[in-house]
Design an enzyme around this catalytic site. Structure first.
Site, PDB file in Angstrom:
ATOM      1  N   ASN A 150      62.113  58.416  -3.089  1.00 19.97           N
ATOM      2  CA  ASN A 150      61.514  57.858  -4.293  1.00 19.97           C
ATOM      3  C   ASN A 150      61.390  56.351  -4.105  1.00 19.97           C
ATOM      4  O   ASN A 150      62.385  55.639  -4.087  1.00 19.97           O
ATOM      5  CB  ASN A 150      62.398  58.177  -5.507  1.00 19.97           C
ATOM      6  CG  ASN A 150      61.813  57.672  -6.810  1.00 19.97           C
ATOM      7  OD1 ASN A 150      60.909  56.846  -6.829  1.00 19.97           O
ATOM      8  ND2 ASN A 150      62.357  58.158  -7.922  1.00 19.97           N
ATOM      9  N   CYS A 178      59.155  53.248 -12.225  1.00 15.30           N
ATOM     10  CA  CYS A 178      58.381  54.205 -11.434  1.00 15.30           C
ATOM     11  C   CYS A 178      56.956  54.395 -11.952  1.00 15.30           C
ATOM     12  O   CYS A 178      56.083  54.848 -11.218  1.00 15.30           O
ATOM     13  CB  CYS A 178      59.105  55.539 -11.365  1.00 15.30           C
ATOM     14  SG  CYS A 178      60.741  55.442 -10.601  1.00 15.30           S
ATOM     15  N   HIS A 214      53.874  60.679  -8.865  1.00 10.96           N
ATOM     16  CA  HIS A 214      55.007  59.863  -8.453  1.00 10.96           C
ATOM     17  C   HIS A 214      55.984  60.749  -7.705  1.00 10.96           C
ATOM     18  O   HIS A 214      56.307  61.855  -8.145  1.00 10.96           O
ATOM     19  CB  HIS A 214      55.669  59.243  -9.689  1.00 10.96           C
ATOM     20  CG  HIS A 214      57.037  58.702  -9.448  1.00 10.96           C
ATOM     21  ND1 HIS A 214      57.305  57.818  -8.434  1.00 10.96           N
ATOM     22  CD2 HIS A 214      58.212  58.941 -10.072  1.00 10.96           C
ATOM     23  CE1 HIS A 214      58.592  57.523  -8.440  1.00 10.96           C
ATOM     24  NE2 HIS A 214      59.169  58.198  -9.424  1.00 10.96           N
TER      25      HIS A 214
END
Length: 326
Positions: free
Chosen positions: A283, A116, A253
């Site tokens: 996500n 990520c 993020h």
């Protein structure tokens, strides 16, 4: 003031698979509900790639849009960095495949694997190439097909992730060397492998010879995220002398709404400055920051001179932050 080279963002682009999977859709295949998912994550929908769509397809589409908006021909790109944890193949790099799809034949192309945090890592690496004069124009891409590594029977993880890609075009430009310059002003990268087993995929070519599935200790990841991300953001601000309330846009993020709210509260960032897209996309790992940046651009929330703070934390653990002026 002596001129310095800064990596200026010339264009941004994004691409999402057409198929949208809602929380209600997921409740039909796993023991969950729309209310349960929204309460714990803030996610409502996510995009899922079909069997014909590869990570490189998503990344190339996002890159093409970024290039058009930048007014730069692909042949003028001499560096491509693709952040992904879901490459098309074990090798070659997905960046090399995108390079070929764009018709770029010079410079270098390679992948970055920081999960990520990948886009933040990719921006930092490209920035170092540009400000030292090794490259002139770079594509930094975050592209993921996380649906391929999910255990669709695990409701604690399969509801959180989606597929997509985003990209930016960076160009080395002379600036004055002050904090008021356009371009990337400061970057910070961190990692700590002691926490590997809190967020990982239980497979790999060098271990199980399989792709594997994502596994996560959500409670522990949440606990570490706010502390570690807040710390690296504060370091980045100290380097440039800016205060948190001077940031125009906070582009984090897109992992979990509770994490984003916690970081913003700890730093004192006003809610209206936060770009939040996880309710639409879930996500998307390395793609989440450029997807959110693209949405802010299309909504006219980012303008020339806007001070932008980007941050992420991913498996490893890896984490980092980038401060840039549009």
């Amino acid at each position: 003031m002596v001129a310095v080279l800064r990596s200026v963002i010339r264009g941004v682009g994004a691409h999402l698979p057409k198929r949208i999977v809602s929380n209600e859709d997921l409740s039909k295949i796993v023991d969950t509900s729309d209310a349960w998912i929204q309460e714990r994550s803030g996610i409502v929908n996510r995009h899922i790639a079909d069997e014909t769509e590869k990570t490189s397809d998503l990344g190339a589409a996002a890159a093409k849009q970024a290039l058009v908006r930048a007014g730069i021909d692909p042949i003028d790109i001499d560096l491509i960095v693709c952040a992904t944890a879901t490459p098309d193949r074990t090798f070659p790099a997905t960046a090399v495949r995108i390079q070929s799809m764009l018709g770029v034949t010079k410079g270098a192309a390679f992948d970055v694997q920081a999960v990520c945090s990948g886009f933040v890592y990719g921006l930092t690496i490209a920035d170092n190439f540009l400000k030292t004069g090794q490259s002139k124009r770079a594509l930094v891409i975050g592209a993921e097909t996380f649906s391929r590594i999910l255990d669709w029977s695990d409701r604690s993880t399969c509801v959180l992730f989606g597929d997509g890609a985003g990209a930016v075009v960076l160009e080395a430009q002379p600036q004055h060397g002050t904090r008021n310059d356009r371009g990337i002003l400061a970057t910070r990268l961190r990692s700590d492998g002691r926490y590997e087993d809190l967020l990982y995929v239980d497979g790999g070519a060098g271990s199980t010879k399989t792709v594997g599935h994502l596994r996560m200790n959500g409670r522990e990841v949440f606990r570490h995220a706010i502390q570690k991300i807040s710390g690296v953001i504060e370091e980045t601000l100290v380097e440039t002398g800016y205060a948190a309330d001077e940031i125009d846009l906070f582009i984090p993020h897109q992992a979990n709404k509770r994490i984003l709210d916690g970081i913003a509260k700890k730093l004192g960032v006003a809610p209206e400055k936060i770009v939040m897209t996880l309710h639409k996309h879930g996500n998307t790992s390395a793609a989440s920051i450029p997807l959110a940046l693209n949405e802010a651009f299309e909504a006219h929330r980012v303008k020339e001179g806007s001070l932008i703070l980007m941050e992420a934390m991913g498996g490893g653990f890896t984490w980092g932050a980038v401060l840039a002026r549009w």
